[in-house]
Structure formats: structure tokens, C-alpha cells
Design a protein around this motif. Sequence first.
Motif, PDB file in Angstrom:
ATOM      1  N   LEU A  59      10.550  12.137   5.502  1.00 27.22           N
ATOM      2  CA  LEU A  59       9.767  13.372   5.594  1.00 27.22           C
ATOM      3  C   LEU A  59       8.286  13.101   5.354  1.00 27.22           C
ATOM      4  O   LEU A  59       7.429  13.644   6.068  1.00 27.22           O
ATOM      5  N   ILE A  60       7.970  12.274   4.378  1.00 33.19           N
ATOM      6  CA  ILE A  60       6.568  11.925   4.109  1.00 33.19           C
ATOM      7  C   ILE A  60       5.943  11.304   5.354  1.00 33.19           C
ATOM      8  O   ILE A  60       4.807  11.649   5.740  1.00 33.19           O
ATOM      9  N   ALA A  61       6.661  10.403   5.993  1.00 33.71           N
ATOM     10  CA  ALA A  61       6.140   9.737   7.193  1.00 33.71           C
ATOM     11  C   ALA A  61       5.923  10.732   8.327  1.00 33.71           C
ATOM     12  O   ALA A  61       4.922  10.667   9.049  1.00 33.71           O
ATOM     13  N   MET A  62       6.844  11.688   8.491  1.00 28.57           N
ATOM     14  CA  MET A  62       6.709  12.687   9.556  1.00 28.57           C
ATOM     15  C   MET A  62       5.537  13.626   9.294  1.00 28.57           C
ATOM     16  O   MET A  62       4.792  13.991  10.212  1.00 28.57           O
ATOM     17  N   LEU A  63       5.360  14.038   8.028  1.00 33.17           N
ATOM     18  CA  LEU A  63       4.311  14.999   7.689  1.00 33.17           C
ATOM     19  C   LEU A  63       2.918  14.394   7.781  1.00 33.17           C
ATOM     20  O   LEU A  63       1.929  15.125   7.918  1.00 33.17           O
ATOM     21  N   THR A  64       2.814  13.068   7.696  1.00 30.41           N
ATOM     22  CA  THR A  64       1.490  12.426   7.705  1.00 30.41           C
ATOM     23  C   THR A  64       1.195  11.667   8.997  1.00 30.41           C
ATOM     24  O   THR A  64       0.106  11.109   9.122  1.00 30.41           O
ATOM     25  N   ASN A  65       2.115  11.652   9.941  1.00 32.40           N
ATOM     26  CA  ASN A  65       1.904  10.847  11.145  1.00 32.40           C
ATOM     27  C   ASN A  65       0.714  11.319  11.974  1.00 32.40           C
ATOM     28  O   ASN A  65       0.049  10.513  12.633  1.00 32.40           O
ATOM     29  N   SER A  66       0.420  12.628  11.940  1.00 31.38           N
ATOM     30  CA  SER A  66      -0.669  13.145  12.780  1.00 31.38           C
ATOM     31  C   SER A  66      -2.051  12.772  12.263  1.00 31.38           C
ATOM     32  O   SER A  66      -3.054  13.048  12.929  1.00 31.38           O
TER      33      SER A  66
ATOM     34  N   MET B 206      -6.391   8.756   4.664  1.00 28.08           N
ATOM     35  CA  MET B 206      -5.849  10.095   4.422  1.00 28.08           C
ATOM     36  C   MET B 206      -4.326  10.061   4.386  1.00 28.08           C
ATOM     37  O   MET B 206      -3.697  10.812   3.630  1.00 28.08           O
ATOM     38  N   THR B 207      -3.719   9.184   5.190  1.00 23.52           N
ATOM     39  CA  THR B 207      -2.259   9.025   5.154  1.00 23.52           C
ATOM     40  C   THR B 207      -1.813   8.584   3.776  1.00 23.52           C
ATOM     41  O   THR B 207      -0.837   9.115   3.210  1.00 23.52           O
ATOM     42  N   PHE B 208      -2.539   7.604   3.182  1.00 27.68           N
ATOM     43  CA  PHE B 208      -2.208   7.133   1.842  1.00 27.68           C
ATOM     44  C   PHE B 208      -2.379   8.247   0.799  1.00 27.68           C
ATOM     45  O   PHE B 208      -1.521   8.460  -0.060  1.00 27.68           O
ATOM     46  N   VAL B 209      -3.506   8.958   0.879  1.00 36.39           N
ATOM     47  CA  VAL B 209      -3.810  10.003  -0.111  1.00 36.39           C
ATOM     48  C   VAL B 209      -2.762  11.116  -0.061  1.00 36.39           C
ATOM     49  O   VAL B 209      -2.218  11.537  -1.097  1.00 36.39           O
ATOM     50  N   VAL B 210      -2.482  11.596   1.140  1.00 41.53           N
ATOM     51  CA  VAL B 210      -1.525  12.703   1.281  1.00 41.53           C
ATOM     52  C   VAL B 210      -0.111  12.239   0.942  1.00 41.53           C
ATOM     53  O   VAL B 210       0.665  12.983   0.331  1.00 41.53           O
ATOM     54  N   SER B 211       0.245  11.002   1.323  1.00 45.21           N
ATOM     55  CA  SER B 211       1.567  10.468   0.968  1.00 45.21           C
ATOM     56  C   SER B 211       1.726  10.412  -0.547  1.00 45.21           C
ATOM     57  O   SER B 211       2.780  10.765  -1.087  1.00 45.21           O
ATOM     58  N   LYS B 212       0.675   9.971  -1.233  1.00 49.45           N
ATOM     59  CA  LYS B 212       0.704   9.911  -2.699  1.00 49.45           C
ATOM     60  C   LYS B 212       0.853  11.311  -3.294  1.00 49.45           C
ATOM     61  O   LYS B 212       1.640  11.526  -4.235  1.00 49.45           O
ATOM     62  N   PHE B 213       0.122  12.273  -2.738  1.00 50.43           N
ATOM     63  CA  PHE B 213       0.201  13.657  -3.219  1.00 50.43           C
ATOM     64  C   PHE B 213       1.605  14.231  -3.022  1.00 50.43           C
ATOM     65  O   PHE B 213       2.179  14.844  -3.932  1.00 50.43           O
ATOM     66  N   LEU B 214       2.169  14.030  -1.840  1.00 47.00           N
ATOM     67  CA  LEU B 214       3.505  14.563  -1.548  1.00 47.00           C
ATOM     68  C   LEU B 214       4.566  13.922  -2.436  1.00 47.00           C
ATOM     69  O   LEU B 214       5.471  14.601  -2.932  1.00 47.00           O
ATOM     70  N   SER B 215       4.457  12.585  -2.619  1.00 44.08           N
ATOM     71  CA  SER B 215       5.463  11.882  -3.425  1.00 44.08           C
ATOM     72  C   SER B 215       5.367  12.229  -4.903  1.00 44.08           C
ATOM     73  O   SER B 215       6.310  12.000  -5.663  1.00 44.08           O
ATOM     74  N   ALA B 216       4.222  12.780  -5.322  1.00 46.20           N
ATOM     75  CA  ALA B 216       4.054  13.159  -6.728  1.00 46.20           C
ATOM     76  C   ALA B 216       4.320  14.640  -6.963  1.00 46.20           C
ATOM     77  O   ALA B 216       4.363  15.080  -8.119  1.00 46.20           O
ATOM     78  N   THR B 217       4.501  15.418  -5.882  1.00 42.89           N
ATOM     79  CA  THR B 217       4.686  16.864  -6.039  1.00 42.89           C
ATOM     80  C   THR B 217       5.983  17.323  -5.370  1.00 42.89           C
ATOM     81  O   THR B 217       7.059  17.156  -5.929  1.00 42.89           O
ATOM     82  N   ILE B 218       5.887  17.880  -4.174  1.00 39.20           N
ATOM     83  CA  ILE B 218       7.054  18.522  -3.548  1.00 39.20           C
ATOM     84  C   ILE B 218       8.095  17.525  -3.050  1.00 39.20           C
ATOM     85  O   ILE B 218       9.246  17.900  -2.824  1.00 39.20           O
ATOM     86  N   LEU B 219       7.716  16.265  -2.866  1.00 41.26           N
ATOM     87  CA  LEU B 219       8.669  15.237  -2.441  1.00 41.26           C
ATOM     88  C   LEU B 219       8.694  14.111  -3.469  1.00 41.26           C
ATOM     89  O   LEU B 219       8.614  12.932  -3.129  1.00 41.26           O
ATOM     90  N   LYS B 220       8.817  14.517  -4.730  1.00 43.37           N
ATOM     91  CA  LYS B 220       8.767  13.554  -5.823  1.00 43.37           C
ATOM     92  C   LYS B 220       9.976  12.624  -5.772  1.00 43.37           C
ATOM     93  O   LYS B 220      11.090  13.037  -5.457  1.00 43.37           O
ATOM     94  N   GLY B 221       9.745  11.357  -6.066  1.00 45.27           N
ATOM     95  CA  GLY B 221      10.833  10.394  -6.086  1.00 45.27           C
ATOM     96  C   GLY B 221      10.307   8.982  -6.248  1.00 45.27           C
ATOM     97  O   GLY B 221       9.094   8.727  -6.194  1.00 45.27           O
ATOM     98  N   VAL B 222      11.231   8.070  -6.460  1.00 42.50           N
ATOM     99  CA  VAL B 222      10.891   6.655  -6.620  1.00 42.50           C
ATOM    100  C   VAL B 222      10.951   5.983  -5.259  1.00 42.50           C
ATOM    101  O   VAL B 222      11.926   6.158  -4.524  1.00 42.50           O
TER     102      VAL B 222
ATOM    103  N   CYS C 131       0.836  -1.211   0.000  1.00 40.20           N
ATOM    104  CA  CYS C 131       0.000   0.000   0.000  1.00 40.20           C
ATOM    105  C   CYS C 131       0.869   1.259   0.000  1.00 40.20           C
ATOM    106  O   CYS C 131       0.631   2.202  -0.767  1.00 40.20           O
ATOM    107  N   PHE C 132       1.873   1.278   0.876  1.00 46.39           N
ATOM    108  CA  PHE C 132       2.730   2.454   0.954  1.00 46.39           C
ATOM    109  C   PHE C 132       3.594   2.599  -0.296  1.00 46.39           C
ATOM    110  O   PHE C 132       3.884   3.716  -0.729  1.00 46.39           O
ATOM    111  N   GLN C 133       4.028   1.467  -0.883  1.00 47.76           N
ATOM    112  CA  GLN C 133       4.810   1.534  -2.114  1.00 47.76           C
ATOM    113  C   GLN C 133       4.017   2.200  -3.227  1.00 47.76           C
ATOM    114  O   GLN C 133       4.546   2.998  -3.998  1.00 47.76           O
ATOM    115  N   ARG C 134       2.718   1.874  -3.322  1.00 54.08           N
ATOM    116  CA  ARG C 134       1.872   2.485  -4.353  1.00 54.08           C
ATOM    117  C   ARG C 134       1.712   3.986  -4.133  1.00 54.08           C
ATOM    118  O   ARG C 134       1.419   4.725  -5.069  1.00 54.08           O
ATOM    119  N   CYS C 135       1.888   4.419  -2.895  1.00 56.53           N
ATOM    120  CA  CYS C 135       1.789   5.847  -2.576  1.00 56.53           C
ATOM    121  C   CYS C 135       3.133   6.557  -2.698  1.00 56.53           C
ATOM    122  O   CYS C 135       3.241   7.744  -2.364  1.00 56.53           O
TER     123      CYS C 135
END
Length: 708
Positions: A451-458, A504-520, A413-417
Motif C-alpha cells: 500500500l505504501i508503494a502504491m500511494l507514493t508511486n505518483s 518526497m517518496t521517502f518522506v511520505v513513506s516514512k510518514f505513512l509507516s509511522a502513522t496510518i500504516l504503522k509496522g515493522v 533507504c526504503f528500510q529506514r522509511c
Amino acid sequence: MGLSRESTGLGAGRLTIEKRFSSDRVIALAGNPNVGKSTVFNAFTNLHQHTGNWPGKTVTNAQGRWEYREKGYILVDLPGCYSLLAHSAEEEAARDFLCFGEADCAVVVCDAGCLERNLNLVLQVLEIAPKAMVCVNLLDEARRKGIVIDLEELSLLLGVPVVGTSARSGQGLEELMEQVAALAEAAPEARKIPPVNYGPDIEKLIARLMPRVEKISGEKLPPRWLAIKLIEGGDESLSGSLAKELGAELAKDEEVQALIREIAPKRQELRDSMAACTVRQAERIAQACTKSSMGGYSLRDRKLDRILTSPVTGFPIMLLLLLAIFWITIAGANYPSQLLSQGLFWVGDRLRELFQWANSPEWLTGLLCDGVYKTLAWVTAVMLPPMAIFFPLFTLLEDLGYLPRVAYNMDRCFQRCGACGKQALTSAMGLGCNAAGVVGCRIIDSPRERLIAMLTNSFIPCNGRLPMLVSLITLFFVSASGGLGDSILSALLLVGVLALGMGMTFVVSKFLSATILKGVPSSFTLELPPYRRPQVGKVIVRSIFDRTLFVLGRAVSVAAPAGLVIWLMANIQVEGLSLLTYCANFLNPFAQLFGMDGVILLAFILGLPANEIVIPLILMAYLSQGSLTELNDLTALRTLLVNNGWTWVTALCVILFSLMHWPCSTTCITIRKESQSWKWTAAAVAIPTVCGLSICFVVAAIARIFGM
């Protein structure tokens, strides 16, 4: 002789070793994760230990002292790692301490049940440490799997002392202490046979480099290991460490640089060949000294893993376990919370009488008794019972070996995000405390994914928000009879809220990884440890002292000043109205857009230090009282809220905003410390708040359109 503080390690970032006497010996304790290293550490040091961070790194270190035969020893527990190639901050910290930490000897702890994999680290440590030995732990578990280790043969093949232990039961620890003491006092000896033979071509390169390297490094570093690292290359962190330790001489040496230029075109090939040689050597040694009558891995463990990690059964079992934990926590915490609340408020009444007897000014009595003490009493009564139930249950799953299976299930699940599967573990830690979940993000190697994990932990509700969620679910969505069915329904709805938070953690993680924290998304090694019978007594003690009281203490430390501010706002009157009322009235038009009112929004703002005080603040404002108020009767509490305009829509919006709003002050401070950035701290505040307000706005708008 008094306490001696010695810095060991690298350059300006040296780790401070606190010696009681200058003659104390320093022992480095290394090993893979889940090999029982912490059990060995605790057995040696008992309670004479302390923890901190490695200088310049957010990696925890633990040091402890013990005495053996009238001599002192300082044990440094290195971070658990699979290699010294420094793919993570943990591996870098372990490698640098072994290289530059000036330890008197190193002890590598291995799991007897999977010796071959552990020997990879052993061989690397033997190359770097002049004096080292091996502790083969978990012999009892290996025996149950039909695995027998020939310790004498292993010692002969490695050329270092080897001791077998079962640290959980204390077996072999006395012999281990004796061998460690002897090794620490002995003079280092040159090994007749190197740990790994890399083949004729690479050995010739090592032989060409060693004379120059030895001349430059002197006795600071093992010349063979340094030559190997120069041939491998590719480790920027090590290059920086060596530059600080040896100066620029190594990089400027013409012969060294000439050889490096010569091998540059085939460096990756050489690196792969050297890694393969280490793996093959570990395999040969393990096969020579290991006998197995059951094929190694436990048949029982294989059967359990087929069930617990299956895509079909793994997730339902995970949800059922979570449901069971929440139900036990909710059902078990209600009565103790009520008793504790009554007891603490009774003490508060006696404290007020004491102040009155001492003729204390009324404002001082109100400030300390109604402001500071009542806030502390409420936070303690609300937090302590559920934490005292939840943390031991959670720690039991951890001790059992189930939590790594959760990470394995959630990895896809997290890999897909675009995130890391280890984020499942940090999210689970956030259930107890979001600040602890943020600290737990250190286990994620990739800075981007960390960073993604820290920003979405709450988005995962912590222990401070769970009581409010349970109360509102019970008041507005479950009948208040308090029967078994009601508590199960409350737990089910709470799991639903938690599932929304994870979504919401999945959705926001996907958004962050596709925008400001883009990466594989990166791959990672996750060990599935064997299932072990939990040590219930130790689990309870560890969870109570290390987690429950720690989190409670941190909440209390921020709740006290919050209580003072709240009391002042509630009691300072301007034209007949308190500052609290003025602020609530000012926020009311804005709050109405999101299905709430000004009092609710103000309570969330003032609850920044501790989420536990949000509901008491709401009650205090509605009752126009100058101190935090407690209503034990659920019917009276619901009546009060309904009389102040609450409907099920209001309750739903409050639940959603409680799930998705700014982190508490402790979590914000922790994010700042871990990320070293105010920018990312501000992002961690803004992201859940924007999500929460947006969803509440949509819910409130739909309710208004349909007249609900």
C-alpha cells in the motif's frame, strides 16, 4: 471439436484453462525468478498465449498452447517463486495450482549456475506433483563459469526425468518437448524413494498420519504431502484451501486432531527441522552432480558487483546511468516528435477537408477534427517518440541484470522509511507509466508495504509528465540554443526534479509507516541474477509492443473522450465567454495562492485522463481558440507564456505541481483495482496533491516576500 473452457484450481476461484480440444494436456511450468522460465514458455508457445490474473489474486498468469506430434498442450506459466510455503500471493497461487489445478504434469526450470538453491523448490514440487520433471536451463552461462552438471546423476538422485537446455539459443528445447509430451501421456507412478527424508522421528509421525489422510483425501491429494503439511501447520491460506477442497472432514477427524494436539508444543521445532532437511537434501544432491572449476559465481560478476553495489560508487553510477538515459531520450525524441506532430496535424487538415467535402455540420467537424482527433494527435506525437526511446533503454538495463542491483542499493533507504526495498523497482517502473508501477507493486509481499508503494508511486514523474517538465525546464531555466551543453543541462535538471520526487517518496513513506500504516519493515529475498548480454533485437520488439504501444493505447483511449469534453467547453459561449474561460476565472484567485493562475489549474484538472494534454490546454485557453494548439517554435511559446504573466517562479510552481498532484485517471482506476478500496484510491489522490499545493504555496510566498 471446438474450443473447450475448463476450470481448474480451487473452489469458486478456479483458473479457467482454454483448451482447443478436450484431449489437450495441461502442463504447469514452475521455477525461481530469473531462471529463464519465460524464455522456455515463449519458445514453446510462440505467440499463441494470453495473460490474465489468477482468480481472487492480483497475480498475473500466462497460458499458451503448442502442438507436438499432432497433440495439443496448454502450458501454464506459474509465478516465479523460491518456495511453496506461501509467504506471498505468488507462492500461494503456484502452490494451489500444483495442488488443485489438475495439471497433467509439472516442469520445474532451474538455473544451472546455482542449482543448489533451485533444488529447494524442486524437492517441494516433487512432494506435491504426481508427475514432474526438471529442466536445467542456462547451461551456456554455467559453462562460462566453469560449472558442469551431471544430468544423468541428477535424474537418478531425484527419480524424475532431467533435461538440460540453453533456452535463449534454443539448445535442448526439442528434447525437452519430447520428454514433456511423454510424461504428460504416461500414467503416474508411485515414487520408490520420497524426495526428502525428514529423519526417524518425523517419518514416524508421517506414517501415523498417512492412513487417515489417505482415507479422507482419496486421490485428490498426495497423502504424504498432506501429512507433512498437517505436521508443519502455520499456513492459514493452505488450511482454507484444503477446507474448500476436502470439506470439513480433515479438521473433524479425531485421530488427526489428536496427533496435532500431541505435537503442538514442539511444532516450531519440527517445522525448522523439516526445512533444514529439505535444504540439506538439496545441498547433497547439488554437490553430488555439480563440478566447478571456478568456484561457481563468475569472477567478472563479483568485480562488477563490488563496483555497482558499493555504497561509494553504486549511487553515482546509478545517477549517471539515469542521466544518460534521460539525455538520450530528450535529445533523441525532439526531432521525431516534431515530424510526427507535423504529419499527424497534416492528416488532421485533410480529415477536415473530407468532412467539409461531405457537407458535414460545422459543429460535428469541429467536435471530431478539432476536439477528438487533435487531442489524439497531440498525445501520440508527444508520447510515442520518447517512449520508443526510453522503454528499450530501460528494458536493456533490465535484461542486462542491473535493475535488481538498483533495488539492492535502494533497499537501505526504503528500510529506514519503514518500506520495502522492492519499492525501488516499482518506482523505476513508474518512470514509464505510474499505472504500470502500481501493478508492479504486486512483487511486494507485505500488504502494508504494498500500500505504501502504491500511494507514493505518483511522486515519480511518468512518461506523460516528462515532456512537460523538459519543455518548462528548457524554456525558463536553459538557453534555447539547442546545443549539446543545453541538452545535458536539461537532463541534469530533470534528474534533479526526479531526485526531488524520490525524496518526497521517502518522506511520505516514512510518514505513512509511522502513522496510518504503522509496522515493522519486512525482510525479503532479492536474487542478483548474473550479468547477461542483452538480446537487443528481442528487447526492442518486447519494449515497443509490450510497453510502448500498450501505454500509448491506454493514453489514447482516455484522451479521445477528454478531447470531446475540452472542445465543448472551449466552444460553448455564454455572454461572449466560453465555459473554459468562466472556469479559469473562477479558479484564478485560488490558483494565485500557489504561484499559478486559473488557466493552469484548470488545465491540470481537465488533464486528469492524460497528463500529456496539460500544456496544449494552457495554450488553447491563452489563445482563446476552440481546439488544441501547437507551437513548435520555443521562442514563440515562451513569449506567449510570458505575455500571459508567466515568470520563472510560475514555471517552477508548475514543475513542482506537475511532479506532485493527483494521478491520472488510468492510475486511479489501477489503484482501485489493486487495493480493492475506494478509501485508499482517495488517499492516493489526496496525498501528492496536498504535498504539491503545500510546496507551491511556500515557494510562491517566498517569491512574494522577496519581490521575485
